[in-house]
Design an enzyme around this catalytic site. Structure first.
Site, mmCIF file in Angstrom:
data_model
loop_
_atom_site.group_PDB
_atom_site.id
_atom_site.type_symbol
_atom_site.label_atom_id
_atom_site.label_comp_id
_atom_site.label_asym_id
_atom_site.label_seq_id
_atom_site.Cartn_x
_atom_site.Cartn_y
_atom_site.Cartn_z
ATOM 1 N N ILE A 66 0.679 -1.180 0.068
ATOM 2 C CA ILE A 66 -0.078 -0.025 -0.085
ATOM 3 C C ILE A 66 0.835 1.279 -0.057
ATOM 4 C CG2 ILE A 66 -2.147 -1.012 0.964
ATOM 5 C CD1 ILE A 66 -1.146 0.036 3.677
ATOM 6 N N GLY A 67 1.925 1.179 -0.136
ATOM 7 C CA GLY A 67 3.158 2.464 0.143
ATOM 8 C C GLY A 67 4.363 2.056 0.151
ATOM 9 N N GLY A 72 11.699 2.064 2.865
ATOM 10 C CA GLY A 72 11.077 0.802 2.662
ATOM 11 C C GLY A 72 9.756 0.623 2.004
ATOM 12 N N LYS A 89 5.130 -1.665 8.199
ATOM 13 C CA LYS A 89 6.349 -1.086 7.572
ATOM 14 C C LYS A 89 7.501 -1.860 7.600
ATOM 15 C CE LYS A 89 7.950 2.970 9.381
ATOM 16 N NZ LYS A 89 7.938 4.476 9.841
ATOM 17 N N ASP A 186 7.343 17.402 13.628
ATOM 18 C CA ASP A 186 7.500 17.166 12.152
ATOM 19 C C ASP A 186 5.826 17.149 11.830
ATOM 20 O OD1 ASP A 186 8.477 17.124 9.825
ATOM 21 O OD2 ASP A 186 8.745 14.929 9.792
#
Length: 393
Positions: A66-67, A72, A89, A186
């Site tokens: 999905i990404g 990574g 992830k 952030d």
């Protein structure tokens, strides 16, 4: 994509409406990824985009990419024990770069410490098949559908209520973060995850810091467009107010559907800020060092623009709150508690349902220069906290 799995073009329901989120969609042509059992069936290997993705056997096929990011790849998978879809992830070669390894460790420790509806949760740290060959880190997060950056970029219509509800949830999560003695540092639209129910969760704590720390230039801090004047001017007066400035930029971008201060570099960034909020007075510059004051004094004099004229379609109360967030002097900038109590959020604000973190977070593990092996050991221990059965394997 940051922190958790997201996909684009998710249809948003009315704020707060009960509606199940759509299932994540596989990347085109990747819906039939072969699975290979490894390590006596304790692990499953997948080949995704030419990368080996190796997870414990409880994560059953299908696994869906999905990404992809600099760190990574992210896949969604079903945890067959909890019957929950998660975003996994993979941080490849996680210990090759010390700063990146420390970011990973910081994110894990922070998210394990925090427990809040508006902060993304870690569901698992997948242990390595062999302790001595520990190079890649796999983190499973609760799965969300999209992020605020994708929504802003899409043609998805957003009502005033949507924007208000998103702002409220950002501030509600930020109140908890700041109460833990932590600055996010952030905040940006891609670090705000959403589902179809309009639930918002803050993610990506790799740059977070303790509020009392002043040695802040050791790493890249805050994406430039969301960076407050005090950081652009290298001020050491470094407080929770930096996150509030970022929220003001994000909220304005949400309503206007374009970044408020899309600076090309530091100098341009500061100029864009001054063009809107005006050149600060001497009193407003008191917190700055002499070099920063001298720099501002030699810039052209900018007159403050009218926010009401610049954003004529925005509710006057929202304008008032944004102006209080985008205040040059961080000492005068509204706090997260002040923002939650602002009249614009009257219909949502409920102090009895805006919890704080009862135990301040400790960054003690960062007080010493950790070796690669020490960081591996600390992350390995975190994985065993989720998977105690792997203790003696």
């Amino acid at each position: 994509m940051d922190g958790s799995g997201q996909q684009t073009d998710t249809m948003m329901s009315d704020a707060g409406a009960e509606q199940p989120p759509p299932a994540p969609q596989p990347v085109a042509g990747m819906d039939n990824i072969p699975a290979t059992l490894s390590y006596g069936g304790r692990f499953i290997q997948y080949n995704i985009f030419g990368n080996i993705f190796e997870v414990t056997a409880k994560y059953k096929p299908p696994i869906l990419p999905i990404g992809k990011g600099a760190y990574g790849i992210v896949c969604s998978a079903l945890n067959s024990e909890t019957i929950e879809n998660v975003a996994i992830k993979k941080i490849a070669n996680a210990f090759d770069n010390k700063i990146d390894a420390k970011r990973t460790l910081r994110e894990i420790k922070l998210l394990r410490h925090m427990d809040h509806e508006n902060i993304v949760a870690i569901r698992d740290i997948i242990p390595p098949p062999q302790r001595e060959a520990f190079n890649d880190v796999y983190i499973a997060y609760e799965l969300m559908d999209t992020d605020l950056h994708q929504i802003i970029r899409s043609n998805q219509g957003l009502s005033e209520e949507h924007c208000q509800y998103f702002l409220y949830q950002i501030l509600r999560g930020l109140k908890y973060i700041h109460s833990a003695n932590v600055l996010h540092r952030d905040l940006k639209p891609s670090n705000l995850l959403l589902n179809a129910n309009c639930d918002l969760k803050i993610c990506d704590f790799g740059l977070a810091r303790v509020t009392s720390e002043t040695d802040f230039m050791t790493e890249y801090v805050v994406t430039r467009w969301y960076r407050p004047p005090e950081l652009l001017l290298n001020s050491s007066d470094y407080t929770a107010a930096i996150d509030i400035w970022s929220v003001g930029c994000i909220f304005t971008e949400l309503m206007d559907r374009k970044p408020l201060f899309p600076g090309r570099d530091h100098v341009h960034q500061l100029r864009l800020i001054m063009e809107l909020i005006g050149t600060p007075s001497e009193a407003e510059m008191e917190f700055l060092n002499e070099n920063a004051k001298r720099y501002i004094r030699q810039l052209p004099l900018y007159r403050r623009q009218s926010f009401t004229e610049k954003f004529p379609h925005v509710h006057p109360a929202a304008i008032d709150l944004v102006e209080k967030m985008l205040t040059f002097d961080p000492r005068r900038r509204i706090t997260v508690e002040g923002a939650l109590a602002h009249p614009y959020l009257n219909s949502l604000h409920d102090i009895s349902d805006e919890p704080i973190c009862m135990t301040p977070f400790s960054f003690d593990f960062e007080q010493h220069a950790l070796t690669e092996e020490q960081m591996k050991e600390l992350i390995y221990r975190e994985s065993l906290a989720f998977n105690p059965e792997y203790q003696h394997m």
